[in-house]
Design a protein around this motif. Structure first.
Motif, mmCIF file in Angstrom:
data_model
loop_
_atom_site.group_PDB
_atom_site.id
_atom_site.type_symbol
_atom_site.label_atom_id
_atom_site.label_comp_id
_atom_site.label_asym_id
_atom_site.label_seq_id
_atom_site.Cartn_x
_atom_site.Cartn_y
_atom_site.Cartn_z
ATOM 1 N N GLU A 34 0.857 -1.184 0.000
ATOM 2 C CA GLU A 34 0.000 0.000 0.000
ATOM 3 C C GLU A 34 0.897 1.240 0.000
ATOM 4 O OE1 GLU A 34 -3.037 0.364 -0.463
ATOM 5 O OE2 GLU A 34 -4.289 -1.124 0.550
ATOM 6 N N PRO A 35 0.505 2.285 -0.711
ATOM 7 C CA PRO A 35 1.272 3.533 -0.641
ATOM 8 C C PRO A 35 1.330 4.044 0.798
ATOM 9 C CG PRO A 35 -0.467 3.667 -2.301
ATOM 10 C CD PRO A 35 -0.675 2.380 -1.568
ATOM 11 N N LEU A 36 2.470 4.621 1.175
ATOM 12 C CA LEU A 36 2.635 5.129 2.542
ATOM 13 C C LEU A 36 1.548 6.130 2.915
ATOM 14 C CD1 LEU A 36 6.499 5.674 2.731
ATOM 15 C CD2 LEU A 36 5.140 4.121 4.147
ATOM 16 N N ALA A 37 1.196 6.981 1.956
ATOM 17 C CA ALA A 37 0.193 8.015 2.251
ATOM 18 C C ALA A 37 -1.148 7.377 2.589
ATOM 19 C CB ALA A 37 0.051 8.959 1.060
ATOM 20 N N LYS A 38 -1.453 6.258 1.905
ATOM 21 C CA LYS A 38 -2.727 5.584 2.196
ATOM 22 C C LYS A 38 -2.680 4.932 3.579
ATOM 23 C CE LYS A 38 -6.097 2.203 0.837
ATOM 24 N NZ LYS A 38 -6.478 1.163 -0.096
ATOM 25 N N VAL A 39 -1.555 4.270 3.889
ATOM 26 C CA VAL A 39 -1.417 3.654 5.207
ATOM 27 C C VAL A 39 -1.608 4.721 6.284
ATOM 28 C CG1 VAL A 39 0.157 2.447 6.793
ATOM 29 C CG2 VAL A 39 0.134 1.844 4.350
ATOM 30 N N ALA A 40 -0.938 5.852 6.105
ATOM 31 C CA ALA A 40 -1.015 6.923 7.101
ATOM 32 C C ALA A 40 -2.444 7.457 7.227
ATOM 33 C CB ALA A 40 -0.056 8.049 6.723
ATOM 34 N N ALA A 41 -3.128 7.607 6.081
ATOM 35 C CA ALA A 41 -4.486 8.156 6.113
ATOM 36 C C ALA A 41 -5.457 7.177 6.782
ATOM 37 C CB ALA A 41 -4.953 8.474 4.686
ATOM 38 N N ALA A 63 6.305 8.353 8.655
ATOM 39 C CA ALA A 63 7.738 8.202 8.950
ATOM 40 C C ALA A 63 8.055 6.791 9.436
ATOM 41 C CB ALA A 63 8.158 9.234 10.004
ATOM 42 N N ILE A 64 7.192 6.253 10.279
ATOM 43 C CA ILE A 64 7.416 4.886 10.780
ATOM 44 C C ILE A 64 7.342 3.904 9.609
ATOM 45 C CG2 ILE A 64 6.446 3.034 12.216
ATOM 46 C CD1 ILE A 64 5.399 5.337 14.066
ATOM 47 N N GLY A 65 6.326 4.101 8.779
ATOM 48 C CA GLY A 65 6.158 3.219 7.621
ATOM 49 C C GLY A 65 7.350 3.282 6.670
ATOM 50 N N SER A 66 7.961 4.456 6.555
ATOM 51 C CA SER A 66 9.070 4.643 5.612
ATOM 52 C C SER A 66 10.244 3.711 5.883
ATOM 53 C CB SER A 66 9.634 6.066 5.695
ATOM 54 O OG SER A 66 8.634 6.989 5.421
ATOM 55 N N VAL A 67 10.467 3.395 7.171
ATOM 56 C CA VAL A 67 11.653 2.607 7.519
ATOM 57 C C VAL A 67 11.322 1.138 7.815
ATOM 58 C CG1 VAL A 67 12.857 4.620 8.457
ATOM 59 C CG2 VAL A 67 11.466 3.203 9.985
ATOM 60 N N ALA A 68 10.028 0.809 7.756
ATOM 61 C CA ALA A 68 9.602 -0.491 8.290
ATOM 62 C C ALA A 68 10.036 -1.694 7.459
ATOM 63 C CB ALA A 68 8.079 -0.505 8.467
ATOM 64 N N GLY A 70 12.978 -1.780 5.794
ATOM 65 C CA GLY A 70 14.437 -1.847 5.696
ATOM 66 C C GLY A 70 15.049 -0.463 5.667
ATOM 67 N N LEU A 71 16.251 -0.367 6.223
ATOM 68 C CA LEU A 71 16.909 0.928 6.362
ATOM 69 C C LEU A 71 17.947 1.196 5.278
ATOM 70 C CD1 LEU A 71 17.373 0.785 10.220
ATOM 71 C CD2 LEU A 71 15.955 2.426 8.987
ATOM 72 N N GLY A 72 18.251 0.192 4.471
ATOM 73 C CA GLY A 72 19.225 0.396 3.393
ATOM 74 C C GLY A 72 18.662 1.349 2.351
ATOM 75 N N PRO A 73 19.543 2.010 1.582
ATOM 76 C CA PRO A 73 19.059 3.000 0.600
ATOM 77 C C PRO A 73 18.080 2.399 -0.421
ATOM 78 C CG PRO A 73 21.443 2.633 0.392
ATOM 79 C CD PRO A 73 21.007 1.938 1.639
ATOM 80 N N LEU A 74 18.313 1.133 -0.816
ATOM 81 C CA LEU A 74 17.409 0.528 -1.806
ATOM 82 C C LEU A 74 16.039 0.277 -1.206
ATOM 83 C CD1 LEU A 74 19.763 -1.973 -3.674
ATOM 84 C CD2 LEU A 74 18.907 0.255 -4.450
ATOM 85 N N SER A 75 16.013 -0.245 0.029
ATOM 86 C CA SER A 75 14.725 -0.487 0.698
ATOM 87 C C SER A 75 13.980 0.818 0.919
ATOM 88 C CB SER A 75 14.921 -1.134 2.068
ATOM 89 O OG SER A 75 15.641 -2.308 1.970
ATOM 90 N N LEU A 76 14.715 1.826 1.378
ATOM 91 C CA LEU A 76 14.059 3.106 1.663
ATOM 92 C C LEU A 76 13.428 3.676 0.387
ATOM 93 C CD1 LEU A 76 16.652 4.806 4.055
ATOM 94 C CD2 LEU A 76 14.403 3.900 4.666
ATOM 95 N N ALA A 77 14.172 3.601 -0.719
ATOM 96 C CA ALA A 77 13.661 4.129 -1.985
ATOM 97 C C ALA A 77 12.476 3.295 -2.473
ATOM 98 C CB ALA A 77 14.765 4.140 -3.035
ATOM 99 N N ASP A 78 12.591 1.985 -2.325
ATOM 100 C CA ASP A 78 11.522 1.090 -2.772
ATOM 101 C C ASP A 78 10.220 1.383 -2.016
ATOM 102 O OD1 ASP A 78 10.752 -1.264 -4.377
ATOM 103 O OD2 ASP A 78 10.365 -2.149 -2.400
ATOM 104 N N THR A 79 10.341 1.551 -0.696
ATOM 105 C CA THR A 79 9.148 1.829 0.117
ATOM 106 C C THR A 79 8.559 3.189 -0.266
ATOM 107 O OG1 THR A 79 10.137 0.579 1.934
ATOM 108 C CG2 THR A 79 8.260 1.983 2.480
ATOM 109 N N GLN A 80 9.456 4.160 -0.450
ATOM 110 C CA GLN A 80 9.010 5.504 -0.794
ATOM 111 C C GLN A 80 8.229 5.505 -2.114
ATOM 112 O OE1 GLN A 80 8.393 8.757 0.775
ATOM 113 N NE2 GLN A 80 9.945 7.584 1.822
ATOM 114 N N TRP A 81 8.752 4.790 -3.122
ATOM 115 C CA TRP A 81 8.157 4.827 -4.458
ATOM 116 C C TRP A 81 7.036 3.823 -4.638
ATOM 117 C CZ3 TRP A 81 8.839 8.974 -7.081
ATOM 118 C CH2 TRP A 81 10.032 9.691 -6.942
#
Ligand code: HEM
Length: 211
Positions: A34-41, A63-68, A70-81
């Motif tokens: 799910e998109p982070l914005a939807k989870v947050a909403a 913010a919590i969802g963003s790191v959930a 994985g903290l590596g740059p690839l995971s962070l980008a993947d979750t963000q996008w």
């Protein structure tokens, strides 16, 4: 809010969060991504159905969802996008790997021994209608979190105790009842959430009235 159809939706064992599990079971969130914005909403809107209309800041959930995952740059980008993978939270940075309550086992099933242990921390609480029931206020939750942290000596990270502050006290804020002795989580409400992936009926009513 999403539309529900049929019975409860299946929830991945790799989603260890009781709150997100209930949102998947009720069909508010997909089991996978799910998109982070939807989870947050959805989380914020569900919280608003609690007693006293609790406010959970969307940005904090985001913010919590963003790191959930994985903290590596690839995971962070993947979750963000591409969004949060709810079925891949186990093993992620927020997974305390057994340092928590242990109420859910690795398959997502409720552990009866751990439910009895939780019951041991609960105290008789007066509801605002004058009736009483077992429940956990902030002092009881603190004692419970300390005990969960203490029993994991040797296999815990120092951040694990801090992570708990974003779990049980937030649940108290969202699902708590306001009694004359202060806010508390009804023991039965906690069991229903973990075991049956259900929110209290008073919250469901408010959520239905809104959709
Ligand atoms: C994006 C939002 C969220 C994410 C990514 C998330 C993730 C997680 C994860 C990975 C765990 C497992 C931790 C462990 O190993 O014990 C967990 C547990 C938990 N979460 Fe969440 N969560 C979120 C939102 C929430 C919210 C809004 C609440 C309360 C209303 C909540 C309440 C809890 C509770 C009570 C536990 C259980 C702790 C235990 O068993 O000791 N979570 N969450």
């Amino acid at each position: 809010m999403g539309k529900k159809s049929g019975g409860p939706h299946p929830v991945s064992a790799n989603n260890p969060c009781p709150f997100l599990r209930a949102l998947v079971a009720t069909g508010e969130l997909a089991d996978d991504r799910e998109p982070l914005a939807k989870v947050a909403a959805v989380v914020a809107a569900t919280a608003r159905a609690g007693d006293g209309r609790p406010v959970l800041p969307r940005m904090a959930v985001y913010a919590i969802g963003s790191v959930a995952n994985g903290l590596g740059p690839l995971s962070l980008a993947d979750t963000q996008w591409h969004g949060l993978q709810l079925n891949a939270l186990r093993g992620g940075p927020l997974d305390k790997k057994g340092v928590g309550s242990g109420l859910l086992d690795a398959r997502g099933a409720i552990d009866a021994k751990e439910v009895s242990r939780l019951r041991g921390f609960a105290k008789e609480k007066t509801n605002d209608d004058g009736s009483s029931e077992l429940g956990l206020g902030l002092p009881e939750l603190r004692a419970y979190m300390d005990a969960n942290f203490a029993r994991a000596a040797g296999r815990r990270r120092s951040i694990d105790r801090a992570l708990m502050i974003g779990e049980w006290p937030v649940l108290l804020n969202v699902m708590g009842k306001e009694g004359p002795g202060g806010r508390y989580l009804g023991l039965q409400d906690v069991i229903d959430l973990f075991k049956n992936r259900k929110f209290p009926e008073r919250m469901n009513k408010r959520l239905r009235a809104r959709s």
